[in-house]
Structures are given as structure tokens and as C-alpha cells.
Design a protein around this motif. Sequence first.
Motif, short mmCIF file in Angstrom:
data_model
loop_
_atom_site.label_atom_id
_atom_site.label_comp_id
_atom_site.label_asym_id
_atom_site.label_seq_id
_atom_site.Cartn_x
_atom_site.Cartn_y
_atom_site.Cartn_z
N ALA A 65 0.83 -1.21 0.00
CA ALA A 65 0.00 0.00 0.00
C ALA A 65 0.86 1.26 0.00
O ALA A 65 0.59 2.22 -0.74
CB ALA A 65 -0.93 -0.01 1.21
N LEU A 66 1.90 1.27 0.81
CA LEU A 66 2.79 2.44 0.88
C LEU A 66 3.52 2.66 -0.45
O LEU A 66 3.64 3.80 -0.93
CB LEU A 66 3.81 2.26 2.01
N LEU A 67 3.98 1.58 -1.05
CA LEU A 67 4.66 1.69 -2.34
C LEU A 67 3.70 2.16 -3.42
O LEU A 67 4.06 2.96 -4.30
CB LEU A 67 5.28 0.34 -2.73
N GLY A 68 2.46 1.65 -3.36
CA GLY A 68 1.46 2.08 -4.34
C GLY A 68 1.15 3.56 -4.22
O GLY A 68 1.07 4.28 -5.23
N MET A 69 1.00 4.05 -3.00
CA MET A 69 0.74 5.48 -2.80
C MET A 69 1.94 6.33 -3.23
O MET A 69 1.77 7.39 -3.85
CB MET A 69 0.39 5.73 -1.33
N ALA A 70 3.14 5.85 -2.91
CA ALA A 70 4.35 6.60 -3.29
C ALA A 70 4.49 6.67 -4.80
O ALA A 70 4.88 7.70 -5.36
CB ALA A 70 5.58 5.94 -2.67
N ALA A 71 4.14 5.57 -5.49
CA ALA A 71 4.21 5.57 -6.95
C ALA A 71 3.15 6.50 -7.55
O ALA A 71 3.42 7.21 -8.52
CB ALA A 71 4.03 4.14 -7.47
N LYS A 72 1.95 6.50 -6.97
CA LYS A 72 0.87 7.34 -7.46
C LYS A 72 1.20 8.83 -7.30
O LYS A 72 0.81 9.67 -8.11
CB LYS A 72 -0.43 7.00 -6.74
N MET A 73 1.94 9.14 -6.23
CA MET A 73 2.31 10.53 -5.97
C MET A 73 3.66 10.90 -6.61
O MET A 73 4.20 11.98 -6.35
CB MET A 73 2.38 10.76 -4.46
N ASP A 74 4.18 9.96 -7.44
CA ASP A 74 5.44 10.18 -8.19
C ASP A 74 6.66 10.35 -7.30
O ASP A 74 7.65 10.97 -7.69
CB ASP A 74 5.31 11.40 -9.12
N TYR A 75 6.60 9.78 -6.08
CA TYR A 75 7.79 9.80 -5.23
C TYR A 75 8.78 8.73 -5.66
O TYR A 75 9.99 8.89 -5.51
CB TYR A 75 7.39 9.58 -3.77
N ILE A 76 8.25 7.61 -6.16
CA ILE A 76 9.10 6.54 -6.68
C ILE A 76 8.50 6.03 -7.98
O ILE A 76 7.31 6.26 -8.25
CB ILE A 76 9.24 5.37 -5.69
N SER A 77 9.31 5.37 -8.76
CA SER A 77 8.82 4.74 -9.99
C SER A 77 8.41 3.30 -9.69
O SER A 77 9.15 2.59 -9.01
CB SER A 77 9.91 4.75 -11.06
N PRO A 78 7.25 2.85 -10.18
CA PRO A 78 6.85 1.46 -9.92
C PRO A 78 7.77 0.45 -10.60
O PRO A 78 7.75 -0.73 -10.25
CB PRO A 78 5.43 1.39 -10.50
N THR A 79 8.59 0.92 -11.54
CA THR A 79 9.50 0.01 -12.24
C THR A 79 10.94 0.11 -11.72
O THR A 79 11.86 -0.39 -12.35
CB THR A 79 9.49 0.28 -13.76
N VAL A 80 11.13 0.77 -10.57
CA VAL A 80 12.50 0.97 -10.07
C VAL A 80 13.20 -0.35 -9.81
O VAL A 80 14.42 -0.47 -10.02
CB VAL A 80 12.49 1.85 -8.80
N ILE A 81 12.46 -1.36 -9.37
CA ILE A 81 13.08 -2.67 -9.11
C ILE A 81 13.41 -3.39 -10.41
O ILE A 81 14.52 -3.89 -10.59
CB ILE A 81 12.16 -3.54 -8.24
N VAL A 163 7.96 -5.97 -12.06
CA VAL A 163 8.00 -6.56 -13.40
C VAL A 163 6.64 -6.39 -14.08
O VAL A 163 6.55 -6.09 -15.28
CB VAL A 163 8.38 -8.06 -13.32
N LEU A 164 5.55 -6.59 -13.32
CA LEU A 164 4.21 -6.38 -13.86
C LEU A 164 4.01 -4.94 -14.31
O LEU A 164 3.43 -4.68 -15.38
CB LEU A 164 3.17 -6.76 -12.79
N ALA A 165 4.49 -4.00 -13.50
CA ALA A 165 4.38 -2.58 -13.86
C ALA A 165 5.14 -2.29 -15.15
O ALA A 165 4.66 -1.54 -16.02
CB ALA A 165 4.90 -1.70 -12.72
N ARG A 166 6.32 -2.87 -15.30
CA ARG A 166 7.11 -2.69 -16.51
C ARG A 166 6.37 -3.27 -17.72
O ARG A 166 6.34 -2.68 -18.80
CB ARG A 166 8.48 -3.35 -16.35
N SER A 167 5.74 -4.43 -17.52
CA SER A 167 4.99 -5.06 -18.61
C SER A 167 3.81 -4.18 -19.04
O SER A 167 3.53 -4.04 -20.23
CB SER A 167 4.48 -6.43 -18.15
N ILE A 168 3.14 -3.57 -18.08
CA ILE A 168 2.01 -2.69 -18.40
C ILE A 168 2.50 -1.43 -19.12
O ILE A 168 1.90 -0.99 -20.12
CB ILE A 168 1.24 -2.32 -17.12
N GLN A 169 3.59 -0.85 -18.63
CA GLN A 169 4.14 0.36 -19.26
C GLN A 169 4.60 0.10 -20.69
O GLN A 169 4.44 0.94 -21.57
CB GLN A 169 5.30 0.91 -18.43
N ASP A 170 5.18 -1.08 -20.92
CA ASP A 170 5.68 -1.42 -22.25
C ASP A 170 4.61 -2.00 -23.16
O ASP A 170 4.90 -2.39 -24.29
CB ASP A 170 6.83 -2.44 -22.14
#
Length: 369
Positions: A65-81, A163-170
Amino acid sequence: MDLGLLLHALIPSLTSFAILAAFFTYSAIVGTIIPGKVVPGVILQDGSRLHYRCNGLLSLLLLVALLGMAAKMDYISPTVISDRGLELLSATFLLSCIVTLALYAAGCKSRNQGSSLKPHLTGNLIHDWWFGIQLNPQFMGIDLKFFFVRAGMMGWLIINLSVLARSIQDATLSQSMILYQLFCVLYILDYFFYEEYMTSTWDIIAERLGFMLVFGDLVWIPFSFSIQGWWLLNNKPELTTASVIANCFVFLIGYLVFRGANKQKHVFKKNPKAPIWGRPPKVIGGRLLASGFWGVARHCNYLGDLLLALSFSLPCGISSPIPYFYPIYLLILLIWRERRDEARCATKYKEVWAEYCKLVPWRILPYFY
């Protein structure tokens, strides 16, 4: 990717170490303060027993949940891993080596004679480093063995989600990726839902904490178990309806055997008179369960684990052996572990074990092995 680019990608950066530091700090703090069921471990040889706070599911859901909120607020990239997969792999490997050396040094200095912290030195440096010399070493009150396996399972899910986020972005999201991700999510959530069962497994109650477990928990689980996801980023196999249904059946059967066997063993250790499949349990020598799955094969839980591992790879089709690395490796590992388990049980239970083997002749797969 040529060799030069591969080697460059493996060089860990400060960012990769910062990601690991944040992850382990979160796991340590949240795992300590969040409420959870406190489960007593097995009674050790000196009569003592450890207690485990099983709050892994809540810790994991909060982290996602924290990572999802941080990604939504552009604090981190969901594909950073997924963008830093190789350097995170090498950074985690280096961390495992450092941790193992620290455990070895601390163990050698220990004068504690309790079962958890008593050093078991064979004099063979490689053996002691690989298998460890203390059963349950701790750091700042945290049981490191339980902490590392929890971190590995959490890390597997976080890698998969990236990896799922990268797949969706690509725009490469496929039916195979969805199926693989679904099976892994169900498996990982189930693991944490039944986290207390981990406290009665062989790794926790008998294996000392050395490089084998540290590397296995922190590196092998999250990075090798996610190979299928990485492979599916660049491949899109076509699956028939029949293959999808068959894949679901393999997962379901594997889950029922794996979870059922582990649950029966855990319940038996807590209450030896609890019914198994609606009947009183058959017990050999008052110590060994020979009912339910444990009356079918001596390591029936390994069969379930292998079927689950296979179900994670089947969405990738059969065009490449790469996605099948995990089930092939697991087959070799479990056969090796089963042999070690058999030798230890024969020494520990003696004639009771011989009687059990006579009653239950199959090791893992009935009528085959």
C-alpha cells in the motif's frame, strides 16, 4: 545483452544499496511494532523455546500500500526494481556475504551455551561458513532466521509487482504474465496467512543460520523464483484454453498437497490427538505421524512444492528451458534435502523411523520415488 553490458549492469550502485537498506529497515521496524499472533516455537534441547510474532501478512500489505501510494504521488517509480534488477541482485549477494561473515565471527566469539546461540564448530571452515554455527542468532532482539525468510518472500512479491508494472508500461502484458502473477500472489499471500506454520519447519527448528540459508532467503528466493516474470517481459507465448485449464489444475493440486501436508504436520505437533481427514491419527512410536498425507509419502509436502513450482513455469509455454530453471533446481534441491532429512531422522528416531519407513515406503511421489 553482450558481456560488457551484462557486467556493467551487475555493478551495484548507491541507489541499489539504499533500496535494500530501506526495505530491511522497514521490515525490521514494522515487523517489531505491528501487532500479530505470537506463536511459540518448538521446545529446544535445553528446554527453552523462542516466540515468533507472525505479522508478516499485515506487514506485506502495508508495504504494498505504501509503495502504491508513493508511486501514485510520483515519489518513486513502480519500475524501479525491474529497471535495476541485475544490480540489486549483485548488491543483495554482497550483503549476504557480509551478513554471513558477521554471523560466523559473532558465533565464534559466543560463549552462550543455550541451544539457540551455542556455537557448533566442526573445524572445517567451509562447512561451518556454509551451514552456520548458531541455530537462532539474533540482532537487536530480532530472530534473524525468521526475519530473512520473511524478507525473501516479501522481496519476491515486490520484484514481481515491479515486473508487472514494466509489462504494463511497455504494453506487453500477456495472458501468460497475468497467470504467472496470479499464481505467485496467491502462493505468497497464503504463505503469510499461514506464517505460523513456518515455525515448525525443518529450516527453523534444525538448520543453523549460515550462507546456505542467508543466500537462499535473500538472493535465491526473490531473484530465481521471479525468473519467469523477467522472461515474459521479452516473450509472449500463446496459450490454448486447454493449457490454461491444465495449468490451473496443476496449481490447485500442488497447493492442496503442499498446504494440506504442512498443516497436518503443524497441527499434529500442537495436538497429537487432533483428527486427520476425520479419523484419529496413526502415530508410530508415539512420535511420527503416519496419517493423511504423511501416510502417503514421507515427504509429501515436497511433491506439493514441486507442483506449485511447475505451475509458475507452465504459463511460459515450452519454447525455452529458461522459465523452468526454478522447478528443475527445486527438484534437485528437495531430493538432496530429503536425503539429509532421512539421515537425520534415522539417527534421531532409530527403530521408530525404520518402522515408519516400512509402513510408508514412498519418499516423495507414491509408486515412483
